[in-house]
Design an enzyme around this catalytic site. Sequence first.
Site, PDB file in Angstrom:
ATOM      1  N   ASP A   1      91.187   8.469  18.734  1.00  0.00           N
ATOM      2  CA  ASP A   1      90.569   9.044  19.518  1.00  0.00           C
ATOM      3  C   ASP A   1      89.828  10.178  18.816  1.00  0.00           C
ATOM      4  O   ASP A   1      89.416  10.537  17.619  1.00  0.00           O
ATOM      5  CB  ASP A   1      92.009   9.820  20.456  1.00  0.00           C
ATOM      6  CG  ASP A   1      92.594   9.105  21.278  1.00  0.00           C
ATOM      7  OD1 ASP A   1      91.797   8.192  21.438  1.00  0.00           O
ATOM      8  OD2 ASP A   1      93.427   8.865  21.660  1.00  0.00           O
TER       9      ASP A   1
ATOM     10  N   HIS B   1      87.171   3.331  18.830  1.00  0.00           N
ATOM     11  CA  HIS B   1      87.893   4.414  19.709  1.00  0.00           C
ATOM     12  C   HIS B   1      88.974   3.549  20.236  1.00  0.00           C
ATOM     13  O   HIS B   1      90.682   4.109  20.667  1.00  0.00           O
ATOM     14  CB  HIS B   1      86.998   4.484  21.310  1.00  0.00           C
ATOM     15  CG  HIS B   1      87.057   6.393  21.512  1.00  0.00           C
ATOM     16  ND1 HIS B   1      89.056   6.826  21.748  1.00  0.00           N
ATOM     17  CD2 HIS B   1      86.270   6.945  22.153  1.00  0.00           C
ATOM     18  CE1 HIS B   1      88.660   7.964  22.123  1.00  0.00           C
ATOM     19  NE2 HIS B   1      87.192   8.079  22.187  1.00  0.00           N
TER      20      HIS B   1
END
Length: 226
Positions: A206, A202
Amino acid sequence: MTCAVKIVPLKGVRGMIADAMVKSLATGAQLTHHGNADATALMAEKARLSEAGTKVSVEDLLMLAVVRALQKNPEANGRVEGREVHLSDAVDLSVAIALPGNLLVAPAIFGADAMDVSALRAARQDLAARARTNKLSVTEMTGGTFTVSNLGLTRVEHFTPIINAPQICILGIGRMTDRAVRAPDGGIELRPYVGLSLTFDHRALDGAPAGDLLTSICDEIEGMQA
């Protein structure tokens, strides 16, 4: 009465694998998306190629789908180096290979994006053969930009693969199962579906673009033409 206990030290190659897994989880912000793809077109393409004299496996065609999806989602193809994300123009596809003795390696097929499915198959088989004889180079072991891990021959449908750090993503491939779906004529028919699990860092990617990548992989599988 005391039961005998077998102690297996985490040393040598097994120790290196253990350290790498712990480091990957400790240093990355890992999250997994799960999905399923209709594999009807993929299985039909496998049969068509076989009839034409070209032998390929389901895994070979799935690798081709991954490579094509990464070309459309280049932000997932690369590595996290310190505080920088290094994206690669070439898809250097690492393939997880299980070895005797509860060992695992993931050498890379360099330039996978320039290969057709037959070349991908040959490269995968070559890596597997050299892995069994300990003839892989350090560059092959460490130079990939994306990893696939296939558990399709087991009962596992989805899992949470650990990223082959410092890569951005790893795709876990689960078993294929038949599902009842609505047919074009309004009836019900069985179709093969393959479970897919995309773990991503992450820090570099995203959730939405990771979801786009997984969707793109599914689209490539469902529209498979080698």
